[in-house]
Design an enzyme around this catalytic site. Structure first.
Site, PDB file in Angstrom:
ATOM      1  N   SER A   1       1.325  -0.489   0.455  1.00  0.00           N
ATOM      2  CA  SER A   1       0.240  -0.476   0.285  1.00  0.00           C
ATOM      3  C   SER A   1       0.419   1.268  -0.393  1.00  0.00           C
ATOM      4  O   SER A   1       1.435   1.285  -0.651  1.00  0.00           O
ATOM      5  CB  SER A   1      -1.028  -0.099   1.304  1.00  0.00           C
TER       6      SER A   1
ATOM      7  N   HIS B   1      -8.007   0.432  -1.409  1.00  0.00           N
ATOM      8  CA  HIS B   1      -7.854  -0.745  -2.805  1.00  0.00           C
ATOM      9  C   HIS B   1      -9.048  -1.269  -3.115  1.00  0.00           C
ATOM     10  O   HIS B   1      -9.541  -2.343  -3.170  1.00  0.00           O
ATOM     11  CB  HIS B   1      -6.894  -1.606  -1.766  1.00  0.00           C
TER      12      HIS B   1
END
Length: 309
Positions: A86, A195
């Site tokens: 991430s 996400h």
């Protein structure tokens, strides 16, 4: 054999994390550069109150990861390949040579602000342990609706899957997952549904910001978040950094790729041991450590030993 530097994502942060970095000129340089870009003392980002903000968390993780990597490079202990989970992918991009740290600070500050503003309440993320991607995908598709959106966000290991969406939808998936034999379900301390397609608008704004920045082809192998492949040019890395916020993080595939390419020493650069523990579970014959917990001297020794194999 080769060495991977891996950079954790949101959730690994804790108060005083920047103050716990080793005393070293490269740490001082990194803090000073970040402070200049931000227009304030970067060391103020890691207080308990400050870390309630997604912006502060992401900036603190970027600074921590880059500072530790710079220290190791200074000590002649460089990686063969890098990857980040991430927000950690921005640290990895800097360390690969693809992205300038100054540009990364402004990008991550914008990313955090956009994410924080996108879904101010009733949304978040949760983790399911004990079911694989296929089973969790079936459950999210069963629950997902316009009013109760939920999606797979991160594939951390083969049986540890993070989902994102409206909290009520996440709880519905949890109930189904438990009935199918999941070992554990937990709402994460993350207020943004990262996400997944809910953040497609954020992704587009990050892409626009990146278009105005000059990236370089990496001088160290960089593994992307979205496709879990080695990305060898600036254009592909740019796309991965912008797309990542709105697409699934395929960390299990990324880590497996590094292992298959010969990595036998994974060094986590940042607070905690989240990625370290995942790698230990997956790759029994690899050495997996946290640079902060093991110490810079021990990390350097292990890197140099790995080079000699």
């Amino acid at each position: 054999m080769s060495v991977a530097f891996i950079f954790p994502g949101q959730g690994s942060q804790h108060p005083n994390m920047l103050h716990e970095l080793p005393k070293h000129p490269e740490v001082d340089r990194t803090i000073k550069e970040a402070s200049y870009v931000l227009g304030r003392d970067a060391l103020e980002l890691d207080t308990k109150d400050a870390l309630l903000s997604t912006v502060a968390v992401q900036l603190a993780l970027l600074i921590s990861g880059v500072a530790l990597a710079r220290v190791l490079r200074y000590e002649d202990a460089a990686p063969d390949i890098v990857a980040g989970h991430s927000i950690g992918s921005f640290s990895a991009a800097v360390v690969s040579g693809a992205l300038d740290f100054v540009d990364a600070v402004s990008l991550v500050e914008l990313r955090g602000k956009l994410m924080e503003q996108s879904y101010p309440k009733d949304y978040g993320m949760g983790v399911i342990v004990g079911l694989d991607e296929m089973r969790v995908s079936i459950l999210t598709e069963q629950v997902n609706s316009v009013n109760d959106p939920v999606y797979i966000a991160n594939i951390n290991t083969y049986d540890q899957i993070t989902i994102a969406g409206r909290l009520s939808a996440i709880e519905k998936v949890f109930a189904l997952a438990s009935s199918m034999g999941a070992h554990k379900t937990k709402i994460l301390n993350v207020s943004v549904p990262s996400h997944c397609e809910l953040l497609s608008g954020v992704s587009k704004e990050i892409a626009s910001k990146l278009a105005a920045i000059s990236l370089n082809n990496p001088n160290t192998l960089f593994v992307g978040n979205c496709r879990a492949r080695v990305l060898r040019n600036a254009e592909d890395i740019c796309k991965d950094l912008s797309d990542g916020v709105a697409n699934t993080v395929r960390w299990h595939d990324s880590a497996t790729l590094m292992y298959e390419r010969g990595v036998r020493l994974f060094i986590e650069l940042g607070p905690g041991e989240t990625l370290t523990n995942m790698a230990k579970k997956e790759f029994k014959d690899a050495r997996c450590i946290s640079a902060l917990n093991s110490g810079i001297e021990s990390s350097c020794i292990l890197i140099k030993r790995e080079r000699e194999k």
